[in-house]
Enzyme design. Sequence first.
Site, PDB file in Angstrom:
ATOM      1  N   GLY A  47      30.717  37.957  37.323  1.00  0.00           N
ATOM      2  CA  GLY A  47      31.779  38.534  36.481  1.00  0.00           C
ATOM      3  C   GLY A  47      31.458  38.746  35.018  1.00  0.00           C
ATOM      4  O   GLY A  47      32.018  39.635  34.386  1.00  0.00           O
ATOM      5  N   ASP A 104      33.664  35.740  32.244  1.00  0.00           N
ATOM      6  CA  ASP A 104      34.771  36.700  32.164  1.00  0.00           C
ATOM      7  C   ASP A 104      36.124  36.015  32.101  1.00  0.00           C
ATOM      8  O   ASP A 104      37.006  36.441  31.381  1.00  0.00           O
ATOM      9  CB  ASP A 104      34.718  37.699  33.342  1.00  0.00           C
ATOM     10  CG  ASP A 104      34.661  37.012  34.698  1.00  0.00           C
ATOM     11  OD1 ASP A 104      34.482  35.783  34.750  1.00  0.00           O
ATOM     12  OD2 ASP A 104      34.789  37.711  35.719  1.00  0.00           O
ATOM     13  N   ASP A 107      39.777  29.813  34.624  1.00  0.00           N
ATOM     14  CA  ASP A 107      40.913  29.732  35.540  1.00  0.00           C
ATOM     15  C   ASP A 107      41.282  28.245  35.725  1.00  0.00           C
ATOM     16  O   ASP A 107      41.875  27.645  34.834  1.00  0.00           O
ATOM     17  CB  ASP A 107      40.494  30.425  36.847  1.00  0.00           C
ATOM     18  CG  ASP A 107      41.618  30.621  37.837  1.00  0.00           C
ATOM     19  OD1 ASP A 107      42.779  30.359  37.492  1.00  0.00           O
ATOM     20  OD2 ASP A 107      41.350  31.023  38.981  1.00  0.00           O
ATOM     21  N   PHE A 156      46.769  38.735  39.315  1.00  0.00           N
ATOM     22  CA  PHE A 156      45.434  39.065  39.825  1.00  0.00           C
ATOM     23  C   PHE A 156      44.907  40.251  39.030  1.00  0.00           C
ATOM     24  O   PHE A 156      45.419  41.361  39.133  1.00  0.00           O
ATOM     25  CB  PHE A 156      45.498  39.391  41.315  1.00  0.00           C
ATOM     26  CG  PHE A 156      44.170  39.188  41.993  1.00  0.00           C
ATOM     27  CD1 PHE A 156      44.002  38.193  42.948  1.00  0.00           C
ATOM     28  CD2 PHE A 156      43.072  39.976  41.655  1.00  0.00           C
ATOM     29  CE1 PHE A 156      42.766  37.996  43.549  1.00  0.00           C
ATOM     30  CE2 PHE A 156      41.839  39.787  42.240  1.00  0.00           C
ATOM     31  CZ  PHE A 156      41.683  38.790  43.202  1.00  0.00           C
TER      32      PHE A 156
HETATM   33  C1  PRP Z   1      35.148  33.342  38.334  1.00  0.00           C
HETATM   34  C2  PRP Z   1      34.789  33.290  36.864  1.00  0.00           C
HETATM   35  C3  PRP Z   1      34.365  31.875  36.655  1.00  0.00           C
HETATM   36  C4  PRP Z   1      35.162  31.112  37.687  1.00  0.00           C
HETATM   37  C5  PRP Z   1      36.312  30.457  37.017  1.00  0.00           C
HETATM   38  O1  PRP Z   1      34.012  33.638  39.091  1.00  0.00           O
HETATM   39  O2  PRP Z   1      33.785  34.196  36.544  1.00  0.00           O
HETATM   40  O3  PRP Z   1      32.985  31.698  36.842  1.00  0.00           O
HETATM   41  O4  PRP Z   1      35.648  32.049  38.645  1.00  0.00           O
HETATM   42  O5  PRP Z   1      37.102  29.798  37.952  1.00  0.00           O
HETATM   43  P1  PRP Z   1      37.579  28.307  37.746  1.00  0.00           P
HETATM   44  O6  PRP Z   1      38.027  28.156  36.308  1.00  0.00           O
HETATM   45  O7  PRP Z   1      38.752  28.200  38.699  1.00  0.00           O
HETATM   46  O8  PRP Z   1      36.466  27.396  38.121  1.00  0.00           O
HETATM   47  P2  PRP Z   1      34.087  34.009  40.649  1.00  0.00           P
HETATM   48  O9  PRP Z   1      34.010  32.749  41.467  1.00  0.00           O
HETATM   49  O10 PRP Z   1      35.303  34.862  40.885  1.00  0.00           O
HETATM   50  O11 PRP Z   1      32.765  34.803  40.921  1.00  0.00           O
HETATM   51  P3  PRP Z   1      32.268  36.229  40.352  1.00  0.00           P
HETATM   52  O12 PRP Z   1      32.128  36.059  38.860  1.00  0.00           O
HETATM   53  O13 PRP Z   1      30.957  36.437  41.040  1.00  0.00           O
HETATM   54  O14 PRP Z   1      33.302  37.265  40.718  1.00  0.00           O
END
Ligand code: PRP
Length: 182
Positions: A47, A104, A107, A156
Amino acid sequence: MGADKSYALEKVLIREDEIKSIVKTLAGRINEDYKGKKLIIIGVLKGAFVFLSDLVREIKSDVQIEFIKASSYGSKTISTGEVNTEYVSFSFDVAGTNLLIVDDILDTGHTLTRMMDMFREKNAASVELCVFLDKVERRQVPLTAKYTGKVIPDEFVVGYGLDFNESHRNLPYIAVVNTSKQ
Ligand code: PRP
């Protein structure tokens, strides 16, 4: 809002011009804080790649760029907190370095907490976090990024690197997806 995927996009949350302004503001703060220091920026795949590429072009200090990939086991919405970090590019000695992890979105906080702890255990001189988006209300562990682009509600979102089933990462703006219409 673009071709055959438009039905899934409900509204634009952050326009391209606002994104540019947020990136400039964040980079200004980073430039100030790391003036005269060697900085290593670590992008979290996938991301972060769009935000990182915009951000680093505004950074004035000497910067090295690395990437790391993390994947959470189990459900994405109910995080177990178990995070598997896979090194994509990691050919440097962490000890004594100034690290800025760029992602990015922040969460639940599990992924980035684990990652920051890992670099601290390897004796980095400093480990800070820069995220473009922050869903503060979803946090499960106490984590605040030093540099946050924008706090957003628990919707989302896609675009600017963020995906829905691997689509929409290339959108130059952040949009809300209505998942019920998929
Ligand atoms: C997202 C984002 C963070 C993580 C945050 O990546 O880029 O790395 O989730 O989530 P958290 O705060 O709940 O731990 P994702 O797993 O969606 O993978 P991607 O970046 O490959 O889409």
